[in-house]
Design a protein around this motif. Structure first.
Motif, PDB file in Angstrom:
ATOM      1  N   MET A  18       6.081   3.939  -5.479  1.00 21.75           N
ATOM      2  CA  MET A  18       5.832   3.622  -4.081  1.00 21.75           C
ATOM      3  C   MET A  18       5.765   2.112  -3.809  1.00 21.75           C
ATOM      4  SD  MET A  18       1.973   4.407  -2.454  1.00 21.75           S
ATOM      5  CE  MET A  18       2.022   5.030  -0.702  1.00 21.75           C
ATOM      6  N   ASN A  19       6.380   1.670  -2.714  1.00 22.32           N
ATOM      7  CA  ASN A  19       6.685   0.494  -2.275  1.00 22.32           C
ATOM      8  C   ASN A  19       5.385  -0.177  -1.887  1.00 22.32           C
ATOM      9  OD1 ASN A  19       9.171   0.746  -3.197  1.00 22.32           O
ATOM     10  ND2 ASN A  19      10.171   1.020  -1.082  1.00 22.32           N
ATOM     11  N   ALA A  20       5.291  -1.479  -2.125  1.00 19.79           N
ATOM     12  CA  ALA A  20       4.202  -2.256  -1.435  1.00 19.79           C
ATOM     13  C   ALA A  20       4.466  -2.572  -0.138  1.00 19.79           C
ATOM     14  CB  ALA A  20       3.759  -3.278  -2.387  1.00 19.79           C
ATOM     15  N   PRO A  21       3.351  -2.587   0.680  1.00 18.85           N
ATOM     16  CA  PRO A  21       3.563  -2.937   2.099  1.00 18.85           C
ATOM     17  C   PRO A  21       4.172  -4.479   2.391  1.00 18.85           C
ATOM     18  CG  PRO A  21       1.440  -2.492   1.744  1.00 18.85           C
ATOM     19  CD  PRO A  21       1.851  -2.430   0.499  1.00 18.85           C
ATOM     20  N   ALA A  22       4.727  -4.415   3.194  1.00 21.76           N
ATOM     21  CA  ALA A  22       5.655  -5.878   3.378  1.00 21.76           C
ATOM     22  C   ALA A  22       4.605  -6.770   3.900  1.00 21.76           C
ATOM     23  CB  ALA A  22       6.751  -5.766   4.602  1.00 21.76           C
ATOM     24  N   LYS A  23       4.666  -8.091   3.392  1.00 18.53           N
ATOM     25  CA  LYS A  23       3.679  -9.083   3.801  1.00 18.53           C
ATOM     26  C   LYS A  23       3.837  -9.165   5.398  1.00 18.53           C
ATOM     27  CE  LYS A  23       2.266 -13.678   2.717  1.00 18.53           C
ATOM     28  NZ  LYS A  23       1.007 -13.597   2.954  1.00 18.53           N
ATOM     29  N   LEU A  24       2.852  -9.467   5.933  1.00 20.30           N
ATOM     30  CA  LEU A  24       2.776  -9.771   7.475  1.00 20.30           C
ATOM     31  C   LEU A  24       3.436 -11.080   7.841  1.00 20.30           C
ATOM     32  CD1 LEU A  24      -0.639  -8.451   8.732  1.00 20.30           C
ATOM     33  CD2 LEU A  24       1.395  -7.426   9.396  1.00 20.30           C
ATOM     34  N   GLU A  25       4.106 -11.047   8.637  1.00 16.27           N
ATOM     35  CA  GLU A  25       4.473 -12.281   9.229  1.00 16.27           C
ATOM     36  C   GLU A  25       3.781 -13.128  10.042  1.00 16.27           C
ATOM     37  OE1 GLU A  25       8.480 -11.949  11.217  1.00 16.27           O
ATOM     38  OE2 GLU A  25       9.102 -10.602   9.608  1.00 16.27           O
ATOM     39  N   ASP A  26       3.721 -14.567   9.987  1.00 20.36           N
ATOM     40  CA  ASP A  26       2.807 -15.341  10.654  1.00 20.36           C
ATOM     41  C   ASP A  26       2.784 -15.123  12.205  1.00 20.36           C
ATOM     42  OD1 ASP A  26       1.827 -16.770   8.434  1.00 20.36           O
ATOM     43  OD2 ASP A  26       3.080 -18.375   8.815  1.00 20.36           O
ATOM     44  N   ARG A  27       3.681 -14.612  12.716  1.00 23.30           N
ATOM     45  CA  ARG A  27       3.806 -14.473  14.176  1.00 23.30           C
ATOM     46  C   ARG A  27       2.984 -13.073  14.365  1.00 23.30           C
ATOM     47  NH1 ARG A  27       7.860 -10.189  15.661  1.00 23.30           N
ATOM     48  NH2 ARG A  27       9.162  -9.867  13.789  1.00 23.30           N
ATOM     49  N   HIS A  28       2.990 -11.962  13.455  1.00 23.36           N
ATOM     50  CA  HIS A  28       2.124 -10.804  13.721  1.00 23.36           C
ATOM     51  C   HIS A  28       0.590 -11.189  13.679  1.00 23.36           C
ATOM     52  CE1 HIS A  28       6.011  -8.746  12.351  1.00 23.36           C
ATOM     53  NE2 HIS A  28       5.664  -8.078  13.280  1.00 23.36           N
ATOM     54  N   ILE A  29       0.281 -11.960  12.577  1.00 20.87           N
ATOM     55  CA  ILE A  29      -1.361 -12.518  12.361  1.00 20.87           C
ATOM     56  C   ILE A  29      -1.566 -13.322  13.522  1.00 20.87           C
ATOM     57  CG2 ILE A  29      -2.676 -13.596  11.120  1.00 20.87           C
ATOM     58  CD1 ILE A  29      -0.810 -13.099   8.694  1.00 20.87           C
ATOM     59  N   GLU A  30      -0.732 -14.188  13.862  1.00 24.82           N
ATOM     60  CA  GLU A  30      -1.010 -14.956  15.302  1.00 24.82           C
ATOM     61  C   GLU A  30      -1.350 -14.284  16.584  1.00 24.82           C
ATOM     62  OE1 GLU A  30       0.550 -18.746  17.607  1.00 24.82           O
ATOM     63  OE2 GLU A  30       1.599 -18.096  15.907  1.00 24.82           O
ATOM     64  N   ARG A  31      -0.518 -13.174  16.796  1.00 22.34           N
ATOM     65  CA  ARG A  31      -0.826 -12.266  17.804  1.00 22.34           C
ATOM     66  C   ARG A  31      -2.245 -11.610  17.704  1.00 22.34           C
ATOM     67  NH1 ARG A  31       3.741  -8.659  18.223  1.00 22.34           N
ATOM     68  NH2 ARG A  31       2.866  -7.725  16.574  1.00 22.34           N
ATOM     69  N   LEU A  32      -2.618 -11.096  16.511  1.00 19.68           N
ATOM     70  CA  LEU A  32      -3.681 -10.407  16.417  1.00 19.68           C
ATOM     71  C   LEU A  32      -4.925 -11.695  16.685  1.00 19.68           C
ATOM     72  CD1 LEU A  32      -5.414  -8.217  15.093  1.00 19.68           C
ATOM     73  CD2 LEU A  32      -5.110  -8.954  12.994  1.00 19.68           C
ATOM     74  N   TRP A  33      -4.811 -12.649  15.926  1.00 21.16           N
ATOM     75  CA  TRP A  33      -5.638 -13.873  15.941  1.00 21.16           C
ATOM     76  C   TRP A  33      -5.942 -13.972  17.704  1.00 21.16           C
ATOM     77  CZ3 TRP A  33      -4.922 -19.299  17.557  1.00 21.16           C
ATOM     78  CH2 TRP A  33      -6.073 -19.936  17.070  1.00 21.16           C
ATOM     79  N   ARG A  34      -4.964 -14.237  18.479  1.00 20.22           N
ATOM     80  CA  ARG A  34      -5.041 -14.428  19.601  1.00 20.22           C
ATOM     81  C   ARG A  34      -5.945 -13.221  20.505  1.00 20.22           C
ATOM     82  NH1 ARG A  34       0.557 -15.849  19.579  1.00 20.22           N
ATOM     83  NH2 ARG A  34       0.724 -13.808  21.003  1.00 20.22           N
ATOM     84  N   GLN A  35      -5.514 -12.025  20.231  1.00 19.51           N
ATOM     85  CA  GLN A  35      -6.274 -10.908  20.682  1.00 19.51           C
ATOM     86  C   GLN A  35      -7.904 -11.004  20.435  1.00 19.51           C
ATOM     87  OE1 GLN A  35      -4.026  -7.704  19.008  1.00 19.51           O
ATOM     88  NE2 GLN A  35      -2.588  -7.544  20.696  1.00 19.51           N
TER      89      GLN A  35
END
Length: 78
Positions: free
Chosen positions: A1-18
Motif C-alpha cells: 500500500m502506498n503512503a499518502p502523498a505529502k500535502l503541498e504548501d498551497r493545500h495547507i495554506e488554503r485550509l489555513w485561510r478557511q
C-alpha cells in the motif's frame, strides 16, 4: 500500500485561510482525497457523530482555533 502523498504548501495554506476566516474553532475532517478537507464547527453535534463512527473517526485531523499558527497546522496536517 502506498503512503499518502505529502500535502503541498498551497493545500495547507488554503485550509489555513478557511480556518482563519471562521469565528469559532473548527474540526478538520479529511475527505477521500488526501488533499481535500471539510470543516465543521467544533461544537456541532455532527462532530460527536463522526467520532462515534470508526470509518469517519480515522479521518478527523483535529480541532483548530481561527488564530492557529500556520506552522502548527503544517505539522498536524502535512
Amino acid at each position: 500500500m502506498n503512503a499518502p502523498a505529502k500535502l503541498e504548501d498551497r493545500h495547507i495554506e488554503r485550509l489555513w485561510r478557511q480556518i482563519c476566516a471562521k469565528l469559532v474553532p473548527q474540526t478538520v475532517v479529511r475527505e477521500n482525497s488526501h488533499h481535500r478537507f471539510f470543516l465543521i464547527d467544533s461544537d456541532s453535534p455532527r462532530v460527536e457523530a463522526l467520532l462515534a463512527s470508526p470509518a469517519w473517526s480515522r479521518r478527523i485531523v483535529g480541532t483548530f482555533s481561527p488564530d492557529v499558527d500556520f506552522a502548527v497546522l503544517c505539522e498536524e496536517v502535512g
